[in-house]
Design a protein around this motif. Sequence first.
Motif, PDB file in Angstrom:
ATOM      1  N   LYS A 302      -3.724   8.393  19.918  1.00  0.00           N
ATOM      2  CA  LYS A 302      -4.714   8.571  20.993  1.00  0.00           C
ATOM      3  C   LYS A 302      -6.043   8.977  20.359  1.00  0.00           C
ATOM      4  O   LYS A 302      -6.074   9.551  19.269  1.00  0.00           O
ATOM      5  CB  LYS A 302      -4.251   9.658  21.973  1.00  0.00           C
ATOM      6  CG  LYS A 302      -2.998   9.319  22.756  1.00  0.00           C
ATOM      7  CD  LYS A 302      -2.660  10.456  23.722  1.00  0.00           C
ATOM      8  CE  LYS A 302      -1.434  10.128  24.562  1.00  0.00           C
ATOM      9  NZ  LYS A 302      -1.109  11.226  25.506  1.00  0.00           N
ATOM     10  N   TRP A 303      -7.112   8.707  21.070  1.00  0.00           N
ATOM     11  CA  TRP A 303      -8.434   9.066  20.533  1.00  0.00           C
ATOM     12  C   TRP A 303      -8.604  10.582  20.410  1.00  0.00           C
ATOM     13  O   TRP A 303      -9.368  11.057  19.580  1.00  0.00           O
ATOM     14  CB  TRP A 303      -9.539   8.453  21.387  1.00  0.00           C
ATOM     15  CG  TRP A 303      -9.659   6.974  21.172  1.00  0.00           C
ATOM     16  CD1 TRP A 303      -9.429   5.974  22.062  1.00  0.00           C
ATOM     17  CD2 TRP A 303     -10.011   6.333  19.934  1.00  0.00           C
ATOM     18  NE1 TRP A 303      -9.601   4.742  21.475  1.00  0.00           N
ATOM     19  CE2 TRP A 303      -9.970   4.930  20.172  1.00  0.00           C
ATOM     20  CE3 TRP A 303     -10.347   6.790  18.660  1.00  0.00           C
ATOM     21  CZ2 TRP A 303     -10.254   4.005  19.181  1.00  0.00           C
ATOM     22  CZ3 TRP A 303     -10.625   5.875  17.669  1.00  0.00           C
ATOM     23  CH2 TRP A 303     -10.585   4.498  17.930  1.00  0.00           C
ATOM     24  N   GLU A 304      -7.868  11.316  21.217  1.00  0.00           N
ATOM     25  CA  GLU A 304      -7.959  12.780  21.124  1.00  0.00           C
ATOM     26  C   GLU A 304      -7.370  13.290  19.805  1.00  0.00           C
ATOM     27  O   GLU A 304      -7.594  14.441  19.422  1.00  0.00           O
ATOM     28  CB  GLU A 304      -7.227  13.428  22.301  1.00  0.00           C
ATOM     29  CG  GLU A 304      -5.726  13.214  22.314  1.00  0.00           C
ATOM     30  CD  GLU A 304      -5.065  13.775  23.560  1.00  0.00           C
ATOM     31  OE1 GLU A 304      -4.028  14.437  23.400  1.00  0.00           O
ATOM     32  OE2 GLU A 304      -5.570  13.550  24.664  1.00  0.00           O
ATOM     33  N   THR A 352     -10.582   3.855  26.597  1.00  0.00           N
ATOM     34  CA  THR A 352      -9.259   4.290  27.050  1.00  0.00           C
ATOM     35  C   THR A 352      -8.844   5.507  26.227  1.00  0.00           C
ATOM     36  O   THR A 352      -9.492   5.873  25.250  1.00  0.00           O
ATOM     37  CB  THR A 352      -8.204   3.181  26.850  1.00  0.00           C
ATOM     38  OG1 THR A 352      -7.889   3.075  25.459  1.00  0.00           O
ATOM     39  CG2 THR A 352      -8.728   1.827  27.345  1.00  0.00           C
ATOM     40  N   GLN A 353      -7.721   6.128  26.595  1.00  0.00           N
ATOM     41  CA  GLN A 353      -7.238   7.281  25.821  1.00  0.00           C
ATOM     42  C   GLN A 353      -6.467   6.840  24.589  1.00  0.00           C
ATOM     43  O   GLN A 353      -6.237   7.622  23.670  1.00  0.00           O
ATOM     44  CB  GLN A 353      -6.347   8.169  26.691  1.00  0.00           C
ATOM     45  CG  GLN A 353      -5.054   7.508  27.170  1.00  0.00           C
ATOM     46  CD  GLN A 353      -4.124   8.481  27.864  1.00  0.00           C
ATOM     47  OE1 GLN A 353      -3.966   9.620  27.424  1.00  0.00           O
ATOM     48  NE2 GLN A 353      -3.513   8.053  28.960  1.00  0.00           N
ATOM     49  N   TRP A 354      -6.074   5.551  24.549  1.00  0.00           N
ATOM     50  CA  TRP A 354      -5.245   5.047  23.460  1.00  0.00           C
ATOM     51  C   TRP A 354      -6.087   4.277  22.449  1.00  0.00           C
ATOM     52  O   TRP A 354      -6.984   3.527  22.816  1.00  0.00           O
ATOM     53  CB  TRP A 354      -4.157   4.132  24.007  1.00  0.00           C
ATOM     54  CG  TRP A 354      -3.287   4.777  25.035  1.00  0.00           C
ATOM     55  CD1 TRP A 354      -3.449   4.719  26.387  1.00  0.00           C
ATOM     56  CD2 TRP A 354      -2.147   5.601  24.801  1.00  0.00           C
ATOM     57  NE1 TRP A 354      -2.477   5.451  27.022  1.00  0.00           N
ATOM     58  CE2 TRP A 354      -1.647   6.003  26.066  1.00  0.00           C
ATOM     59  CE3 TRP A 354      -1.489   6.030  23.651  1.00  0.00           C
ATOM     60  CZ2 TRP A 354      -0.535   6.815  26.199  1.00  0.00           C
ATOM     61  CZ3 TRP A 354      -0.372   6.839  23.788  1.00  0.00           C
ATOM     62  CH2 TRP A 354       0.093   7.229  25.051  1.00  0.00           C
ATOM     63  N   CYS A 355      -5.750   4.441  21.182  1.00  0.00           N
ATOM     64  CA  CYS A 355      -6.431   3.651  20.152  1.00  0.00           C
ATOM     65  C   CYS A 355      -6.050   2.174  20.260  1.00  0.00           C
ATOM     66  O   CYS A 355      -6.876   1.293  20.021  1.00  0.00           O
ATOM     67  CB  CYS A 355      -6.079   4.180  18.761  1.00  0.00           C
ATOM     68  SG  CYS A 355      -6.646   5.864  18.443  1.00  0.00           S
ATOM     69  N   PRO A 357      -4.450   0.372  23.268  1.00  0.00           N
ATOM     70  CA  PRO A 357      -3.904   0.440  24.633  1.00  0.00           C
ATOM     71  C   PRO A 357      -3.129  -0.819  25.017  1.00  0.00           C
ATOM     72  O   PRO A 357      -3.375  -1.908  24.503  1.00  0.00           O
ATOM     73  CB  PRO A 357      -5.162   0.590  25.499  1.00  0.00           C
ATOM     74  CG  PRO A 357      -6.231  -0.102  24.708  1.00  0.00           C
ATOM     75  CD  PRO A 357      -5.908   0.164  23.262  1.00  0.00           C
ATOM     76  N   SER A 363      -0.612   2.915  28.667  1.00  0.00           N
ATOM     77  CA  SER A 363       0.176   3.374  27.538  1.00  0.00           C
ATOM     78  C   SER A 363      -0.342   2.685  26.275  1.00  0.00           C
ATOM     79  O   SER A 363      -1.366   2.002  26.313  1.00  0.00           O
ATOM     80  CB  SER A 363       1.660   3.040  27.758  1.00  0.00           C
ATOM     81  OG  SER A 363       2.446   3.502  26.674  1.00  0.00           O
ATOM     82  N   HIS A 364       0.351   2.893  25.177  1.00  0.00           N
ATOM     83  CA  HIS A 364      -0.007   2.186  23.951  1.00  0.00           C
ATOM     84  C   HIS A 364       0.691   0.826  23.929  1.00  0.00           C
ATOM     85  O   HIS A 364       1.634   0.583  24.699  1.00  0.00           O
ATOM     86  CB  HIS A 364       0.384   3.012  22.720  1.00  0.00           C
ATOM     87  CG  HIS A 364       1.855   3.350  22.671  1.00  0.00           C
ATOM     88  ND1 HIS A 364       2.831   2.438  22.322  1.00  0.00           N
ATOM     89  CD2 HIS A 364       2.512   4.512  22.944  1.00  0.00           C
ATOM     90  CE1 HIS A 364       4.015   3.013  22.358  1.00  0.00           C
ATOM     91  NE2 HIS A 364       3.863   4.272  22.746  1.00  0.00           N
TER      92      HIS A 364
END
Length: 475
Positions: A302-304, A352-355, A357, A363-364
């Motif tokens: 995730k980017w976080e 998105t929150q996923w590198c 997505p 989801s990923h």
Amino acid sequence: MTRYPKKGKGTKWTQKELLAIPTQWVNDTLADGDGLIGEVRVSKVGDVSIRFKYGLKWQGKKCWYSCGTFPLNDISSIRNQRDKAKGLLKQGIDPRTQKHIDKIEAKAEQQTILEQQKKQQQRNKTFTDLFTTWIEQGVVRQDANTELRRTFEKDVLPVIGSVLIKEITEDHIRTVYKTILARGTTQNPRERTVVKLAADMRQLFKWADMRQPWRSLLINGNPALLVNEKQLISADYTEERDRILTPEEIQTLYRLIQQEQNHYNNATNKRGIKLPLNPATQCAIWICLSTLCRIGELLMAKWEHIDWEEGIWFIPRENVKATRGKKQDHYIYLSDFSVRYFIRLNTLTGHTQWCFPSKDNTSHVDIKSVSKRIGDRQVKFKDRTKPSQQRRHDNSLAVGNREWTPHDLRRTGATMMQELGIDINIIDRCQNHVLAGSKVRRHYLKYEYKDEKQQAWAKLGKRLEEILALSNEIL
């Protein structure tokens, strides 16, 4: 009101008369003779039924013995129940008590039959039954057993799925392995498939041998232990992959990707041109090579997890591929090379929150998606007979004389670190290997080797910059 048949008092009701009773007779009594009377009932939907009972005296008291309900029970069987009650009274037996005893005995008999049927069903359990139970209760893989299901459904169940567990032998297991090897080709002899499957079969039967009813069904023990799969495969088989990409192959790979991308970008009419390798997949290749990460760890990121200020990528232990109980968080200190590709990736998926997505961004992506894309572009190393119309089928990423995979990039990066003079213990830590040694040592020695690992990744990134710079000169 008490009602009598058409022929009058003292006669018996006929089936036809009983079926013709109107709903208006609800709660009326029907006299059928010899102490048998019926009570008319009407359901909410207007269906008429008659509950018959026999009046008797037991120990000086007036009692009722239920004989059945018409039309659920035939009138002749209802009268037979009355006659049975009369016969029991002559023997000095309370028919009501006897009925209760009969019910208990019938229930016990039914329970015995059910238990016998259950035992018979257990004795007749097949390999498919065992596999289904094991996959649901006995094994948990990181991919939710997806690959395990696919393998067994393709290679095992069609061969021995219907075989009873009590009849299964080592010959059945050996037949499974031989069937797989018979499909082998020069490019793919299927030997690795058999070796991996043999380990899974041993795990399955070991689980079964410790649990009922499977343990009692395996009358000849664990059949998987009696088959040595290594006797079925070639003597020169090596279990571990040793594919690494040479600097020249890395240059060629970079060149192939860039040329395909440039060709597409420069085309005025893009309809007849194949799409280049997905830009996010391009980034994944270079990030894997420069960080030594596993492809699944990258695709679940995730980017976080990216600390842009410190240049750190955090991989939580739940994303790490390792034996249960030995998973550990991992921190990758990103080189300038790695950062550049993460920045490029962020322009593609940073919304998105996923590198990486999924299509709906919830989801990923599937952790095998990148491996499939890369494999589809190296078909000369495959033995596919029917290429899918929805997937690539060319050699646009084929370099060298052997197929390469995303995991080979991890091995390649580690080998490059070794060539750069980096200590092997630091390389192990960069790969997040659980290091050998006693638990006590691992518990107390907590130095993280941050500086050493950071320098190792930086050296690798710099070396990759040099290699790709040569490719840019050729381009």
